[in-house]
Each structure stands twice: as C-alpha cells, then as structure tokens.
Design a protein around this motif. Structure first.
Motif, PDB file in Angstrom:
ATOM      1  N   ASP A 175       0.815  -1.220   0.000  1.00  0.00           N
ATOM      2  CA  ASP A 175       0.000   0.000   0.000  1.00  0.00           C
ATOM      3  C   ASP A 175       0.846   1.266   0.000  1.00  0.00           C
ATOM      4  OD1 ASP A 175      -2.595  -0.929  -0.219  1.00  0.00           O
ATOM      5  OD2 ASP A 175      -2.958  -1.002   1.941  1.00  0.00           O
ATOM      6  N   CYS A 214       1.231   3.158  -2.246  1.00  0.00           N
ATOM      7  CA  CYS A 214       0.451   4.142  -2.996  1.00  0.00           C
ATOM      8  C   CYS A 214      -0.301   5.108  -2.086  1.00  0.00           C
ATOM      9  CB  CYS A 214      -0.547   3.433  -3.911  1.00  0.00           C
ATOM     10  SG  CYS A 214      -1.682   2.337  -3.016  1.00  0.00           S
ATOM     11  N   LYS A 215      -0.463   4.753  -0.822  1.00  0.00           N
ATOM     12  CA  LYS A 215      -1.211   5.602   0.112  1.00  0.00           C
ATOM     13  C   LYS A 215      -0.330   6.618   0.833  1.00  0.00           C
ATOM     14  CE  LYS A 215      -4.886   2.237   0.894  1.00  0.00           C
ATOM     15  NZ  LYS A 215      -5.582   1.405   1.903  1.00  0.00           N
ATOM     16  N   ASP A 229      -5.307  12.721  -4.014  1.00  0.00           N
ATOM     17  CA  ASP A 229      -4.351  11.948  -4.807  1.00  0.00           C
ATOM     18  C   ASP A 229      -3.662  12.837  -5.838  1.00  0.00           C
ATOM     19  OD1 ASP A 229      -2.913   9.949  -5.987  1.00  0.00           O
ATOM     20  OD2 ASP A 229      -4.646   8.746  -6.584  1.00  0.00           O
ATOM     21  N   TYR A 277      -2.594   7.149 -10.353  1.00  0.00           N
ATOM     22  CA  TYR A 277      -1.993   6.140 -11.232  1.00  0.00           C
ATOM     23  C   TYR A 277      -2.570   4.752 -10.994  1.00  0.00           C
ATOM     24  CZ  TYR A 277       1.975   4.211 -13.916  1.00  0.00           C
ATOM     25  OH  TYR A 277       2.756   3.596 -14.845  1.00  0.00           O
ATOM     26  N   HIS A 287      -4.059   1.839  -7.984  1.00  0.00           N
ATOM     27  CA  HIS A 287      -3.745   1.444  -6.607  1.00  0.00           C
ATOM     28  C   HIS A 287      -2.496   0.554  -6.573  1.00  0.00           C
ATOM     29  CE1 HIS A 287      -4.816   0.909  -2.375  1.00  0.00           C
ATOM     30  NE2 HIS A 287      -4.441  -0.348  -2.526  1.00  0.00           N
ATOM     31  N   LYS A 307       0.353   1.760  -8.810  1.00  0.00           N
ATOM     32  CA  LYS A 307       1.072   2.917  -8.278  1.00  0.00           C
ATOM     33  C   LYS A 307       2.109   2.473  -7.253  1.00  0.00           C
ATOM     34  CE  LYS A 307       0.161   7.272  -5.840  1.00  0.00           C
ATOM     35  NZ  LYS A 307      -0.930   8.117  -5.307  1.00  0.00           N
ATOM     36  N   SER A 308       1.743   1.496  -6.402  1.00  0.00           N
ATOM     37  CA  SER A 308       2.716   0.981  -5.434  1.00  0.00           C
ATOM     38  C   SER A 308       3.915   0.359  -6.149  1.00  0.00           C
ATOM     39  CB  SER A 308       2.060  -0.051  -4.509  1.00  0.00           C
ATOM     40  OG  SER A 308       1.119   0.559  -3.659  1.00  0.00           O
TER      41      SER A 308
END
Length: 194
Positions: A82, A84-85, A114, A118, A120, A123-124
C-alpha cells in the motif's frame, strides 16, 4: 516498540535488495508512518497505514509462509503493498453530534487528495521500482493485492484470475490483506465509531 519502529526493524532485517535503503529513506520523508490506511474503514486513524502493513506481514508469515518461500519477498509485498497511500490522505475535521450532550463537536477525519492518480496496486509497484527492482512475482502480487476490489477486476478484467493462477505469492498477499483488514483490524476506524 511503536509501529514505525517495528516496521523499520522488520524492513532492515528482511529486505537487503539494492536500493532498499534509499526507498526506506524516501519513505521517511512521506507521511507513510502517520497516515491512515483508509478514510473510514480499517485503520482510519493516525498510523493506520503502518499498522496495516505490519498486520499483513504478520498474516502472511503466520498463515502462508511455506518451505521454499522467500522471506524477503514476503516482507517486500506485505510492508510495501500500500505504498500508494503515502502522501494520499489529507487530515481535516468534520462536525459530529455528540449523542450524550447533543452538542456538535469537531472530530479528526481524512479525505483523499491523490496528487498522482496512477491506480492502486500499479502505483505501489511504480513507486517501489523508482528505488529497487521487484521480481515479477512481487510486482504481480502487489499489483493485484486488491483482488476483486480492484477497479480493473470490477470492470470485468480477468487478469487478476490469471495472476492468481500463475503466482501463488499474489494469492498469499491478497489473503493476508483480507485477514488484516477484516479480522485483525476490526474496530480500528475512529471514523466508524462516531
């Protein structure tokens, strides 16, 4: 030991790939260690994201680590799925009526902001690979860790099924993510308590 310290301990013990030190240093410049895991579901609280990452690691190693599995791959997938967060949620407040007093009170909340839309899992993967190379199985596992909750899967893509057929690590990460979210982190959302 707090969540950030435990994360760093596991990360530095289990991940030794070229670029991992630079990735960890970058991670420390983001809000990753303070951010929530969601806006109102599991881990909707300060440090919810790092707590969730550790819970996924616990679930993966406790329930799915088999002879021949690579502990470094498990740590990379669980701790960074995660990513991406990071720098994704914006803290704020909202008004909630206190049922006991009848008064309106400001309570902390998080909203999505965001700056890099890109996707979830993808993106990570992108953010991790800015610093260190992932094995194909790790990239696929992180990309598809949301399973049927992923927007592509909900839109009718069958790629998640193919990924799970070909890469057991992807199934293990998804199952550990579900266990962490719905079993280990039940009641961790301050937003749902109001």
């Amino acid at each position: 030991m707090g969540y950030p310290e435990e994360f760093v301990e596991i990360y530095t013990r289990d991940i030794h790939r070229a670029g991992s030190e630079k990735l960890l240093e970058w991670l420390k410049t983001t809000d990753f260690f303070r951010a929530p895991a969601s806006t109102r579901f599991h881990g909707a609280c300060e440090q919810g994201l790092v707590m969730h990452s550790l819970n996924v690691h616990r679930a993966m190693t406790r329930y799915f680590l088999e002879e021949g599995d690579n502990p470094e791959s498990f740590a990379i997938c669980a701790l960074l799925h995660d990513l991406c967060k990071a720098n994704f949620y914006k803290p704020g407040t909202r008004n909630v009526k206190n049922e006991a007093t009848g008064q309106w009170e400001k309570v902390p909340t998080f909203t999505v902001e965001d700056a890099f839309p890109y996707g979830h899992g993808e993106k990570s993967v992108f953010l991790i690979e800015r610093f260190m190379k992932l094995k194909t199985s790790e990239a696929v596992a992180i990309r598809w860790h949301m399973g049927g909750f992923d927007d592509a899967a909900r839109g009718g893509s069958f790629a998640v099924s193919q990924a799970y057929d070909q890469y057991p690590l992807a199934v293990k990460l998804h199952m550990a993510d579900l266990a962490a979210t719905y079993l280990m982190e039940k009641g961790t959302s301050k937003a749902n308590k109001r």
